[in-house]
Design an enzyme around this catalytic site. Structure first.
Site, PDB file in Angstrom:
ATOM      1  N   ASP A  85     -47.954-105.315  -3.981  1.00 59.49           N
ATOM      2  CA  ASP A  85     -48.409-104.362  -4.999  1.00 59.49           C
ATOM      3  C   ASP A  85     -49.125-103.240  -4.252  1.00 59.49           C
ATOM      4  O   ASP A  85     -49.526-103.417  -3.094  1.00 59.49           O
ATOM      5  CB  ASP A  85     -49.374-105.062  -5.976  1.00 59.49           C
ATOM      6  CG  ASP A  85     -49.501-104.335  -7.310  1.00 59.49           C
ATOM      7  OD1 ASP A  85     -48.980-104.839  -8.327  1.00 59.49           O
ATOM      8  OD2 ASP A  85     -50.138-103.254  -7.343  1.00 59.49           O
TER       9      ASP A  85
ATOM     10  N   TYR B 180     -40.738 -92.537 -20.037  1.00 56.19           N
ATOM     11  CA  TYR B 180     -40.488 -93.934 -19.635  1.00 56.19           C
ATOM     12  C   TYR B 180     -39.071 -94.358 -20.022  1.00 56.19           C
ATOM     13  O   TYR B 180     -38.308 -94.894 -19.205  1.00 56.19           O
ATOM     14  CB  TYR B 180     -41.533 -94.804 -20.324  1.00 56.19           C
ATOM     15  CG  TYR B 180     -41.399 -96.295 -20.150  1.00 56.19           C
ATOM     16  CD1 TYR B 180     -41.566 -96.894 -18.903  1.00 56.19           C
ATOM     17  CD2 TYR B 180     -41.156 -97.123 -21.259  1.00 56.19           C
ATOM     18  CE1 TYR B 180     -41.493 -98.272 -18.766  1.00 56.19           C
ATOM     19  CE2 TYR B 180     -41.090 -98.496 -21.128  1.00 56.19           C
ATOM     20  CZ  TYR B 180     -41.246 -99.068 -19.876  1.00 56.19           C
ATOM     21  OH  TYR B 180     -41.176-100.435 -19.747  1.00 56.19           O
TER      22      TYR B 180
ATOM     23  N   GLN C  97     -48.671-107.493 -15.313  1.00 51.68           N
ATOM     24  CA  GLN C  97     -48.575-108.493 -16.384  1.00 51.68           C
ATOM     25  C   GLN C  97     -47.436-109.479 -16.140  1.00 51.68           C
ATOM     26  O   GLN C  97     -47.597-110.687 -16.288  1.00 51.68           O
ATOM     27  CB  GLN C  97     -48.381-107.781 -17.734  1.00 51.68           C
ATOM     28  CG  GLN C  97     -48.517-108.714 -18.921  1.00 51.68           C
ATOM     29  CD  GLN C  97     -48.036-108.117 -20.239  1.00 51.68           C
ATOM     30  OE1 GLN C  97     -47.503-107.004 -20.288  1.00 51.68           O
ATOM     31  NE2 GLN C  97     -48.224-108.861 -21.313  1.00 51.68           N
TER      32      GLN C  97
ATOM     33  N   LEU D 132     -48.903-107.754  -9.061  1.00 50.96           N
ATOM     34  CA  LEU D 132     -50.206-108.052  -9.682  1.00 50.96           C
ATOM     35  C   LEU D 132     -50.245-107.657 -11.157  1.00 50.96           C
ATOM     36  O   LEU D 132     -51.269-107.778 -11.819  1.00 50.96           O
ATOM     37  CB  LEU D 132     -51.334-107.318  -8.935  1.00 50.96           C
ATOM     38  CG  LEU D 132     -51.499-107.704  -7.460  1.00 50.96           C
ATOM     39  CD1 LEU D 132     -52.657-106.931  -6.839  1.00 50.96           C
ATOM     40  CD2 LEU D 132     -51.725-109.203  -7.308  1.00 50.96           C
TER      41      LEU D 132
HETATM   42  P1  NAD Z   1     -47.845-103.624 -15.094  1.00 50.41           P
HETATM   43  O1  NAD Z   1     -48.266-102.209 -15.326  1.00 50.41           O
HETATM   44  O2  NAD Z   1     -48.662-104.710 -15.634  1.00 50.41           O
HETATM   45  O3  NAD Z   1     -47.650-103.867 -13.525  1.00 50.41           O
HETATM   46  C1  NAD Z   1     -47.076-102.904 -12.678  1.00 50.41           C
HETATM   47  C2  NAD Z   1     -47.657-103.119 -11.295  1.00 50.41           C
HETATM   48  O4  NAD Z   1     -47.087-102.129 -10.432  1.00 50.41           O
HETATM   49  C3  NAD Z   1     -49.174-102.929 -11.242  1.00 50.41           C
HETATM   50  O5  NAD Z   1     -49.794-104.098 -10.736  1.00 50.41           O
HETATM   51  C4  NAD Z   1     -49.378-101.734 -10.320  1.00 50.41           C
HETATM   52  O6  NAD Z   1     -50.524-101.843  -9.489  1.00 50.41           O
HETATM   53  C5  NAD Z   1     -48.090-101.757  -9.506  1.00 50.41           C
HETATM   54  N1  NAD Z   1     -47.743-100.446  -8.935  1.00 50.41           N
HETATM   55  C6  NAD Z   1     -47.943 -99.225  -9.458  1.00 50.41           C
HETATM   56  N2  NAD Z   1     -47.515 -98.277  -8.612  1.00 50.41           N
HETATM   57  C7  NAD Z   1     -47.018 -98.914  -7.521  1.00 50.41           C
HETATM   58  C8  NAD Z   1     -46.427 -98.489  -6.308  1.00 50.41           C
HETATM   59  N3  NAD Z   1     -46.259 -97.176  -6.032  1.00 50.41           N
HETATM   60  N4  NAD Z   1     -46.034 -99.429  -5.417  1.00 50.41           N
HETATM   61  C9  NAD Z   1     -46.210-100.753  -5.667  1.00 50.41           C
HETATM   62  N5  NAD Z   1     -46.777-101.212  -6.811  1.00 50.41           N
HETATM   63  C10 NAD Z   1     -47.168-100.304  -7.721  1.00 50.41           C
HETATM   64  O7  NAD Z   1     -46.331-103.726 -15.614  1.00 50.41           O
HETATM   65  P2  NAD Z   1     -45.566-105.023 -16.163  1.00 50.41           P
HETATM   66  O8  NAD Z   1     -45.861-105.114 -17.599  1.00 50.41           O
HETATM   67  O9  NAD Z   1     -45.779-106.164 -15.279  1.00 50.41           O
HETATM   68  O10 NAD Z   1     -44.069-104.478 -16.047  1.00 50.41           O
HETATM   69  C11 NAD Z   1     -43.260-104.710 -14.922  1.00 50.41           C
HETATM   70  C12 NAD Z   1     -41.900-104.115 -15.185  1.00 50.41           C
HETATM   71  O11 NAD Z   1     -41.359-104.654 -16.401  1.00 50.41           O
HETATM   72  C13 NAD Z   1     -41.892-102.589 -15.361  1.00 50.41           C
HETATM   73  O12 NAD Z   1     -40.695-102.068 -14.835  1.00 50.41           O
HETATM   74  C14 NAD Z   1     -41.863-102.414 -16.867  1.00 50.41           C
HETATM   75  O13 NAD Z   1     -41.268-101.214 -17.241  1.00 50.41           O
HETATM   76  C15 NAD Z   1     -41.023-103.590 -17.289  1.00 50.41           C
HETATM   77  N6  NAD Z   1     -41.257-103.978 -18.685  1.00 50.41           N
HETATM   78  C16 NAD Z   1     -42.448-104.520 -19.063  1.00 50.41           C
HETATM   79  C17 NAD Z   1     -42.655-104.845 -20.403  1.00 50.41           C
HETATM   80  C18 NAD Z   1     -43.947-105.459 -20.886  1.00 50.41           C
HETATM   81  O14 NAD Z   1     -44.137-105.603 -22.109  1.00 50.41           O
HETATM   82  N7  NAD Z   1     -44.867-105.837 -19.996  1.00 50.41           N
HETATM   83  C19 NAD Z   1     -41.637-104.629 -21.335  1.00 50.41           C
HETATM   84  C20 NAD Z   1     -40.456-104.029 -20.919  1.00 50.41           C
HETATM   85  C21 NAD Z   1     -40.255-103.742 -19.575  1.00 50.41           C
HETATM   86  C1  AKB Z   2     -44.331-100.661 -23.212  1.00 50.24           C
HETATM   87  O1  AKB Z   2     -44.875-100.759 -24.321  1.00 50.24           O
HETATM   88  O2  AKB Z   2     -44.268 -99.621 -22.543  1.00 50.24           O
HETATM   89  C2  AKB Z   2     -43.631-101.886 -22.669  1.00 50.24           C
HETATM   90  C3  AKB Z   2     -42.187-101.870 -23.002  1.00 50.24           C
HETATM   91  C4  AKB Z   2     -41.727-102.381 -24.308  1.00 50.24           C
HETATM   92  O3  AKB Z   2     -41.396-101.437 -22.216  1.00 50.24           O
HETATM   93  N1  AKB Z   2     -44.303-103.046 -23.178  1.00 50.24           N
END
Ligand code: NAD
Ligand code: AKB
Length: 316
Positions: A34, A141, A12, A10
């Site tokens: 989720d 992180y 991003q 759920l």
């Molecule tokens: P987000 O925070 O939007 O989504 C994470 C989801 O995990 C949430 O919906 C939350 O409810 C769920 N969650 C939290 N704890 C949980 C648990 N114990 N069990 C099951 N679900 C749980 O994050 P995102 O931006 O979608 O990122 C997803 C992955 O991509 C992460 O590993 C993040 O580090 C990585 N990432 C994201 C970005 C970015 O810019 N969005 C950049 C680099 C890496």
């Molecule tokens: C954050 O800002 O934590 C993420 C990432 C770059 O991993 N968008």
């Protein structure tokens, strides 16, 4: 035909990744999960299962029941929230990954696990971090992402787990809100610009970071996952690059569409995190190994974001 489980679906990325996977494989082949409880699950999210990735028994039971063959493990705590609760971030980011990798080892699952540009720290090559530049992050992180990458490589080399990873930059999207990262400003600014014509940014104007529009990130993910195994030569996270810009440059580009936009700056704790990250990364390995190529530049990303958000925002 793969049967896919997406954790953290759920969030991003998960929201858009599930939709893309369902277009390719069919609605029923992709189970979204989720920790959040949904009382009334919209059709687009179904099939949906409430699941805490820290509950390994429940995770394994779901994988067996649904005959899952691939997991996209997205559940994690991001950088800014991670600095508020470092040990909780470590527990979720590491134990969740161990649970997935361990089940993958016994059940022969294929895994996607996202890493981040947060693997880099202030002592690295800030202007152009290479694939194997020093990874010495200063955030909880980032530490979890470096450790996670090494464990992915370990499970691949020791147990033959087909685990693949990308170091995403900051992602920009219009479907689901970002979840507690340092690059979240690059999404918030669009919403505030459309609603109020002003935005107060929590980073300084010249803070340049690597960024990517979500359609490119989803394409990169699908491309890496469908590449032949012998082409995936790197089993830590692949660097992938698309854009590098600062809040000031992004505001200027949005201002071409919304000329009355005013931007103010009030840097907070997230500035320290941003200052520790690179401004750009070298992604030639991804381009060579599985033909990664980004499509969206700053101007085309901004135009597309505004077009999509205008349909959602009232009173414009
Ligand atoms: P987000 O925070 O939007 O989504 C994470 C989801 O995990 C949430 O919906 C939350 O409810 C769920 N969650 C939290 N704890 C949980 C648990 N114990 N069990 C099951 N679900 C749980 O994050 P995102 O931006 O979608 O990122 C997803 C992955 O991509 C992460 O590993 C993040 O580090 C990585 N990432 C994201 C970005 C970015 O810019 N969005 C950049 C680099 C890496
Ligand atoms: C954050 O800002 O934590 C993420 C990432 C770059 O991993 N968008």
């Amino acid at each position: 035909m793969p049967k896919i489980l997406v954790t953290g679906a759920l969030g991003q990325i998960g929201t858009e990744l599930c939709a893309a996977l369902r277009l390719i494989h069919g609605q029923e082949q992709v189970i979204a999960s989720d920790i959040r409880i949904l009382n009334d699950t919209p059709f687009a999210i179904r099939p949906y299962v409430q699941l805490d990735v820290l509950d390994k028994i429940a995770l394994h039971a779901l994988i067996l029941k649904e005959k899952i063959t691939e997991v996209y493990h997205l559940a994690a705590t991001l950088s800014a929230t991670g600095e508020k609760h470092p040990l909780k971030a470590w527990e979720l980011n590491m134990q969740g990954l161990f649970n997935v990798l361990d089940i993958a080892k016994t059940d022969k699952l294929k895994i996607f696990w996202p890493s981040s540009i947060a693997v880099f720290g202030p002592t690295g090559n800030k202007a152009f971090s290479q694939q194997h530049s020093v990874t010495a992050p200063t955030t909880a992180y980032g530490i979890s992402k470096v450790a996670g990458e090494l464990w992915c490589k370990y499970y691949h080399e020791q147990y033959g787990v087909d685990v693949r990873s990308i170091r995403y930059p900051g992602l920009i999207s219009h479907t689901a809100p970002p979840g507690g990262g340092t690059t979240d400003y690059a999404v918030d600014i669009f919403h505030q610009a459309l609603k109020h014509r002003h935005y107060t940014c929590f980073l300084k104007p010249h803070t340049t970071l690597p960024m990517m529009y979500m359609p490119d990130a989803i394409r990169a993910t699908l491309q890496l996952m469908s590449a032949p195994a012998d082409k995936v030569k790197i089993r830590i996270g692949y660097n992938v690059h698309a854009l590098s810009f600062s809040p000031e440059q992004l505001a200027q580009e949005i201002g071409k569409h919304l000329p009355s936009l005013k931007i103010y700056y009030k840097p907070d704790d997230r500035q320290v995190i941003a200052d520790s990250w690179p401004t750009s990364v070298d992604d030639h390995h991804a381009r060579q190994d599985w033909h990664w190529q980004h499509e969206f530049e700053l101007d085309t990303m901004v135009a597309d974001m505004l077009k999509n958000l205008k349909q959602l925002v009232q009173h414009i």
